[in-house]
Design a protein around this motif. Sequence first.
Motif, PDB file in Angstrom:
ATOM      1  N   GLY A 173      49.823  -3.732   2.824  1.00 44.95           N
ATOM      2  CA  GLY A 173      50.444  -3.162   1.640  1.00 44.95           C
ATOM      3  C   GLY A 173      51.325  -1.959   1.905  1.00 44.95           C
ATOM      4  O   GLY A 173      52.036  -1.500   0.994  1.00 44.95           O
ATOM      5  N   ARG A 174      51.313  -1.416   3.129  1.00 44.86           N
ATOM      6  CA  ARG A 174      52.147  -0.244   3.413  1.00 44.86           C
ATOM      7  C   ARG A 174      53.613  -0.672   3.516  1.00 44.86           C
ATOM      8  O   ARG A 174      53.955  -1.598   4.237  1.00 44.86           O
ATOM      9  N   LYS A 175      54.471   0.021   2.794  1.00 48.85           N
ATOM     10  CA  LYS A 175      55.887  -0.317   2.794  1.00 48.85           C
ATOM     11  C   LYS A 175      56.596   0.306   3.995  1.00 48.85           C
ATOM     12  O   LYS A 175      56.233   1.370   4.476  1.00 48.85           O
ATOM     13  N   GLY A 206      53.069   7.868   2.519  1.00 49.81           N
ATOM     14  CA  GLY A 206      52.252   6.711   2.845  1.00 49.81           C
ATOM     15  C   GLY A 206      53.067   5.485   3.204  1.00 49.81           C
ATOM     16  O   GLY A 206      52.714   4.357   2.843  1.00 49.81           O
ATOM     17  N   VAL A 207      54.180   5.703   3.934  1.00 53.54           N
ATOM     18  CA  VAL A 207      55.054   4.593   4.308  1.00 53.54           C
ATOM     19  C   VAL A 207      55.166   4.524   5.820  1.00 53.54           C
ATOM     20  O   VAL A 207      54.849   5.471   6.540  1.00 53.54           O
ATOM     21  N   GLU A 208      55.645   3.376   6.303  1.00 52.76           N
ATOM     22  CA  GLU A 208      55.816   3.120   7.732  1.00 52.76           C
ATOM     23  C   GLU A 208      57.261   3.400   8.112  1.00 52.76           C
ATOM     24  O   GLU A 208      58.189   2.752   7.621  1.00 52.76           O
ATOM     25  N   LEU A 209      57.464   4.377   9.002  1.00 53.82           N
ATOM     26  CA  LEU A 209      58.807   4.866   9.308  1.00 53.82           C
ATOM     27  C   LEU A 209      59.476   4.075  10.427  1.00 53.82           C
ATOM     28  O   LEU A 209      58.882   3.818  11.472  1.00 53.82           O
ATOM     29  N   ALA A 233      62.852  -4.207   5.846  1.00 51.93           N
ATOM     30  CA  ALA A 233      62.498  -2.914   5.256  1.00 51.93           C
ATOM     31  C   ALA A 233      62.273  -3.078   3.767  1.00 51.93           C
ATOM     32  O   ALA A 233      62.893  -3.927   3.119  1.00 51.93           O
ATOM     33  N   ASP A 234      61.389  -2.249   3.225  1.00 54.90           N
ATOM     34  CA  ASP A 234      61.112  -2.242   1.791  1.00 54.90           C
ATOM     35  C   ASP A 234      61.844  -1.120   1.074  1.00 54.90           C
ATOM     36  O   ASP A 234      62.065  -1.191  -0.142  1.00 54.90           O
ATOM     37  N   ALA A 393      60.007   4.743  -4.619  1.00 52.66           N
ATOM     38  CA  ALA A 393      58.585   4.727  -4.963  1.00 52.66           C
ATOM     39  C   ALA A 393      57.818   3.780  -4.046  1.00 52.66           C
ATOM     40  O   ALA A 393      58.175   2.608  -3.908  1.00 52.66           O
ATOM     41  N   ALA A 394      56.800   4.322  -3.403  1.00 52.45           N
ATOM     42  CA  ALA A 394      56.092   3.563  -2.364  1.00 52.45           C
ATOM     43  C   ALA A 394      54.912   2.780  -2.914  1.00 52.45           C
ATOM     44  O   ALA A 394      54.300   2.001  -2.178  1.00 52.45           O
ATOM     45  N   LEU A 395      54.554   2.963  -4.166  1.00 57.18           N
ATOM     46  CA  LEU A 395      53.393   2.273  -4.733  1.00 57.18           C
ATOM     47  C   LEU A 395      53.822   1.231  -5.751  1.00 57.18           C
ATOM     48  O   LEU A 395      54.879   1.369  -6.365  1.00 57.18           O
TER      49      LEU A 395
END
Length: 395
Positions: A173-175, A206-209, A233-234, A393-395
């Motif tokens: 679920g991590r963007k 809380g995102v993946e860089l 990428a999200d 928005a990451a959620l």
Amino acid sequence: MDTPHVTGLTATPLTPDLVRGALDLERTAHGLLPHRLPTGARAQIPDGQLTMAEAQPSGVRLAFRTRATVVELDTLRTKNAYKGAPERPDGVYDLLIDGRLADRASTTGGNTLLVDMTTGTAETVPGPVGTVRFDGLAAIEKDVEIWLPYNEITQLVALRTDAPVAPSPVPEGRKVWLHHGSSISHGSDAESPSTTWPALAASLGGVELINLGFGGSALLDPFTARAMRDTPADLISVKIGINLVNTDVMRLRALGPAVHGFLDTIREGHPTTPLLVVSSILCPIHEDTPGPSAPDFASLAEGRIRFQAAGDPAEVATGKLTLTVVRSELARIVAQRAATDPNLHHLDGRELYGEKDHAELPLPDRLHPDAATHRRIAERFAEHAFVPGGPLAAL
């Protein structure tokens, strides 16, 4: 610290599934060299600055699960040095355990790229492989990340531990946040690789860089846009401004079409992905004075690196770019495009670092923020971009 090989540790092959944040991994005579641009893009790079910058692994980290109490990583680094200036600090490796900073270390040896800023020439002085070691870790199952120095080309030679290692998957679920920018996004003068402003912002959000910040090289290059187009990428952001001014590569007539073309290319691969266009943070020497930037040789003679604006403000009337001009054009372009692209957003970089911030935390070399400012920029970016309802928005 640099240590000799310790017996009793087991080597784990360095494979792509242990590496995050790189777009390509090149096999060399020594091991794996992470790249932040793919092979096709690298074939089109026109200068040594970007060749160096994309191979400096900002945001690149090893990620694995293990019960190990000792971790050793052999690397062959290439460190920059400048003739006439104080020796630059060694690059830093950050050890994160379950997402939290647990230790830091550096290595010695390696190659040195010796740059003469008065002539623009450079030479490479070769050196040996070095070792970074982390020990005293808890003998429990844990997620381990080793963030590589953002300012040293780093060939990964060997990984050794005292317990088995398995790749650590990205949390479900991590963007994925894909970011492109200049040396400030690259990390210049940050404390460490996990505390560059994009790394800190990613942690806060809380995102993946995936960090495509390239020192001196955020120049709207088509091959960079294509790399972004083709990278899953999200969430996407591009930070545009300072390098267009301080390299003096184009005039106002070329700027608008170049920005449109860059965004058009990204949209070919990410037609509806949230995309945030960010202008430059405050940089007083170039707010109203065009580039190029040039070394302040008086400061260099004193053993300090500082920059000055070498352009003439009168030339703005004939199309030379300043940060004020670029910010206005970016705001105009995003507003125009957003009429048919509701997922395109704009942020004035002075909201991340502006006049009041400069009075409190001036740019030490007149171009790059210090460690405290990286933290401030990260916090403000995360508060603006990643919160519910924010443009990314990451959620």
